[in-house]
Scaffold this active site. Sequence first.
Site, PDB file in Angstrom:
ATOM      1  N   ALA A  68       0.861  -1.178   0.000  1.00  0.00           N
ATOM      2  CA  ALA A  68       0.000   0.000   0.000  1.00  0.00           C
ATOM      3  C   ALA A  68       0.898   1.229   0.000  1.00  0.00           C
ATOM      4  CB  ALA A  68      -0.897  -0.017   1.232  1.00  0.00           C
ATOM      5  N   GLY A 112       0.740  -5.015   1.071  1.00  0.00           N
ATOM      6  CA  GLY A 112      -0.453  -5.084   0.230  1.00  0.00           C
ATOM      7  C   GLY A 112      -0.163  -5.724  -1.125  1.00  0.00           C
ATOM      8  N   GLU A 115      -0.486  -9.299  -0.496  1.00  0.00           N
ATOM      9  CA  GLU A 115      -1.920  -9.562  -0.267  1.00  0.00           C
ATOM     10  C   GLU A 115      -2.704  -9.533  -1.584  1.00  0.00           C
ATOM     11  OE1 GLU A 115      -2.011  -6.403   2.684  1.00  0.00           O
ATOM     12  OE2 GLU A 115      -2.652  -7.862   4.185  1.00  0.00           O
ATOM     13  N   GLU A 135       4.908  -5.106   7.247  1.00  0.00           N
ATOM     14  CA  GLU A 135       4.191  -4.023   7.917  1.00  0.00           C
ATOM     15  C   GLU A 135       4.692  -3.782   9.341  1.00  0.00           C
ATOM     16  OE1 GLU A 135       2.755  -6.397   6.060  1.00  0.00           O
ATOM     17  OE2 GLU A 135       1.074  -5.582   4.906  1.00  0.00           O
TER      18      GLU A 135
HETATM   19  N1  CO8 Z   1       4.638   3.125  -0.580  1.00  0.00           N
HETATM   20  C1  CO8 Z   1       5.057   4.295  -1.085  1.00  0.00           C
HETATM   21  N2  CO8 Z   1       6.208   4.427  -1.762  1.00  0.00           N
HETATM   22  C2  CO8 Z   1       6.964   3.328  -1.957  1.00  0.00           C
HETATM   23  C3  CO8 Z   1       6.568   2.066  -1.476  1.00  0.00           C
HETATM   24  C4  CO8 Z   1       5.337   1.987  -0.751  1.00  0.00           C
HETATM   25  N3  CO8 Z   1       4.862   0.827  -0.250  1.00  0.00           N
HETATM   26  N4  CO8 Z   1       7.522   1.163  -1.807  1.00  0.00           N
HETATM   27  C5  CO8 Z   1       8.457   1.841  -2.487  1.00  0.00           C
HETATM   28  N5  CO8 Z   1       8.129   3.144  -2.579  1.00  0.00           N
HETATM   29  C6  CO8 Z   1       8.869   4.238  -3.220  1.00  0.00           C
HETATM   30  C7  CO8 Z   1      10.051   4.712  -2.388  1.00  0.00           C
HETATM   31  O1  CO8 Z   1       9.635   5.596  -1.383  1.00  0.00           O
HETATM   32  C8  CO8 Z   1      10.887   5.368  -3.449  1.00  0.00           C
HETATM   33  O2  CO8 Z   1      10.337   6.618  -3.750  1.00  0.00           O
HETATM   34  P1  CO8 Z   1      11.282   7.929  -3.993  1.00  0.00           P
HETATM   35  O3  CO8 Z   1      12.146   7.574  -5.151  1.00  0.00           O
HETATM   36  O4  CO8 Z   1      10.279   8.987  -4.297  1.00  0.00           O
HETATM   37  O5  CO8 Z   1      12.050   8.114  -2.731  1.00  0.00           O
HETATM   38  C9  CO8 Z   1      10.680   4.466  -4.668  1.00  0.00           C
HETATM   39  O6  CO8 Z   1       9.479   3.752  -4.406  1.00  0.00           O
HETATM   40  C10 CO8 Z   1      11.789   3.465  -4.864  1.00  0.00           C
HETATM   41  O7  CO8 Z   1      11.967   2.798  -3.643  1.00  0.00           O
HETATM   42  P2  CO8 Z   1      13.391   2.248  -3.168  1.00  0.00           P
HETATM   43  O8  CO8 Z   1      14.460   3.233  -3.517  1.00  0.00           O
HETATM   44  O9  CO8 Z   1      13.259   1.896  -1.716  1.00  0.00           O
HETATM   45  O10 CO8 Z   1      13.523   0.973  -4.101  1.00  0.00           O
HETATM   46  P3  CO8 Z   1      14.270  -0.390  -3.824  1.00  0.00           P
HETATM   47  O11 CO8 Z   1      14.167  -1.146  -5.087  1.00  0.00           O
HETATM   48  O12 CO8 Z   1      15.630  -0.146  -3.243  1.00  0.00           O
HETATM   49  O13 CO8 Z   1      13.399  -1.116  -2.688  1.00  0.00           O
HETATM   50  C11 CO8 Z   1      11.353  -1.924  -1.696  1.00  0.00           C
HETATM   51  C12 CO8 Z   1      12.098  -1.538  -2.983  1.00  0.00           C
HETATM   52  C13 CO8 Z   1      12.039  -3.132  -1.039  1.00  0.00           C
HETATM   53  C14 CO8 Z   1       9.948  -2.271  -2.137  1.00  0.00           C
HETATM   54  C15 CO8 Z   1      11.379  -0.743  -0.690  1.00  0.00           C
HETATM   55  O14 CO8 Z   1      10.969   0.440  -1.369  1.00  0.00           O
HETATM   56  C16 CO8 Z   1      10.481  -0.944   0.482  1.00  0.00           C
HETATM   57  O15 CO8 Z   1      10.872  -1.554   1.455  1.00  0.00           O
HETATM   58  N6  CO8 Z   1       9.214  -0.432   0.399  1.00  0.00           N
HETATM   59  C17 CO8 Z   1       8.269  -0.530   1.468  1.00  0.00           C
HETATM   60  C18 CO8 Z   1       7.746  -1.943   1.627  1.00  0.00           C
HETATM   61  C19 CO8 Z   1       6.682  -2.002   2.684  1.00  0.00           C
HETATM   62  O16 CO8 Z   1       6.897  -1.680   3.830  1.00  0.00           O
HETATM   63  N7  CO8 Z   1       5.468  -2.446   2.298  1.00  0.00           N
HETATM   64  C20 CO8 Z   1       4.342  -2.536   3.188  1.00  0.00           C
HETATM   65  C21 CO8 Z   1       3.534  -1.270   3.127  1.00  0.00           C
HETATM   66  S1  CO8 Z   1       2.176  -1.273   4.291  1.00  0.00           S
HETATM   67  C22 CO8 Z   1       1.008  -2.204   3.507  1.00  0.00           C
HETATM   68  O17 CO8 Z   1       1.162  -2.639   2.420  1.00  0.00           O
HETATM   69  C23 CO8 Z   1      -0.263  -2.433   4.269  1.00  0.00           C
HETATM   70  C24 CO8 Z   1      -1.301  -3.049   3.368  1.00  0.00           C
HETATM   71  C25 CO8 Z   1      -2.633  -2.807   3.974  1.00  0.00           C
HETATM   72  C26 CO8 Z   1      -3.738  -2.775   2.890  1.00  0.00           C
HETATM   73  C27 CO8 Z   1      -5.034  -2.411   3.529  1.00  0.00           C
HETATM   74  C28 CO8 Z   1      -6.087  -2.065   2.488  1.00  0.00           C
HETATM   75  C29 CO8 Z   1      -7.440  -2.108   3.056  1.00  0.00           C
END
Ligand code: CO8
Length: 261
Positions: A68, A112, A115, A135
């Site tokens: 998400a 997400g 999921e 998360e």
């Molecule tokens: N949300 C927003 N931005 C994101 C997300 C995300 N989940 N994942 C990556 N990005 C963005 C980064 O902020 C970055 O943006 P910017 O260039 O503007 O700084 C860009 O994508 C590239 O990211 P990275 O440089 O970190 O890229 P990497 O390839 O090195 O890493 C990862 C990729 C491993 C995916 C890393 O970005 C990461 O750890 N992301 C977060 C993962 C995470 O914590 N996911 C869980 C989120 S919470 C959730 O999903 C709850 C779901 C609930 C759903 C409920 C609905 C009802």
Amino acid sequence: MSYKLIETNLDEVTGVASIVLNRPEQRNALSSELMTELSEAIEHFEGLPVVGCIVISGKGGKAFAGGADIKEMAGRTYSQNYKDNFITANWERVAQCRKPTIAAVSGYALGGGCELAMMCDIIVAGENAKFGQPEINLALLPGAGGTQRLTRFIGKSTAMDMCLTGRMLTAAEALSLGLVSRVVPTDELMDLALDMAKTIASKSRMTAMMVKEAVNTAYETSLSQGVLFERRAFHSVFATGDAKEGMTAFTENRPPRWDNK
Ligand code: CO8
């Protein structure tokens, strides 16, 4: 239909529809706008008789979806979440699709993203795929089935491990645990997914929908109720022209012609 955050395609010959999550620079983070578009596309394809299977993938190769959209979620409050029933309807729309769906996962499927993949009927993965429910690192917990579907699919211990430590599964681990059905070299992933979708779309559409409903019932009922559901579905499929055609074609040694209009 035109979208901003997803790309869609329909091959009317094979009956395969595809939806590509298209925010690669944000690792296809699932903003509410993207999820609205995704649920609209699912609704659209589900309603088209020509569609026999839908493939969902992520643009860019680095991520199916990084979860998400954390930047969007950061400003939300409990009362907003409760009042809006925080985007649940859009997310569940994927799980509720009556036509078969395949998630083609290349790169990260986190939070997400994992999921969303689990809401599809089949997950296929490239060798670079990573599945996780991280998360906990944000002091959040999964909110779209991560504690529930994941536990049913791979068992309590590994689900707890993933949800409590945030560790990711490799594609090979996900395969051995049954979370994904096939793993291939990453550059072959889309060919595999589209090929599987083409095979599924070539079957009787109506029976494929009944199969999907029956398998999903295994996750919603006791074994005896599930077996009864299956038996009733098996009895009723004899009322369809396709089942008659399938059995007749077999006995006549010819390919079947399904009523897939
Ligand atoms: N949300 C927003 N931005 C994101 C997300 C995300 N989940 N994942 C990556 N990005 C963005 C980064 O902020 C970055 O943006 P910017 O260039 O503007 O700084 C860009 O994508 C590239 O990211 P990275 O440089 O970190 O890229 P990497 O390839 O090195 O890493 C990862 C990729 C491993 C995916 C890393 O970005 C990461 O750890 N992301 C977060 C993962 C995470 O914590 N996911 C869980 C989120 S919470 C959730 O999903 C709850 C779901 C609930 C759903 C409920 C609905 C009802």
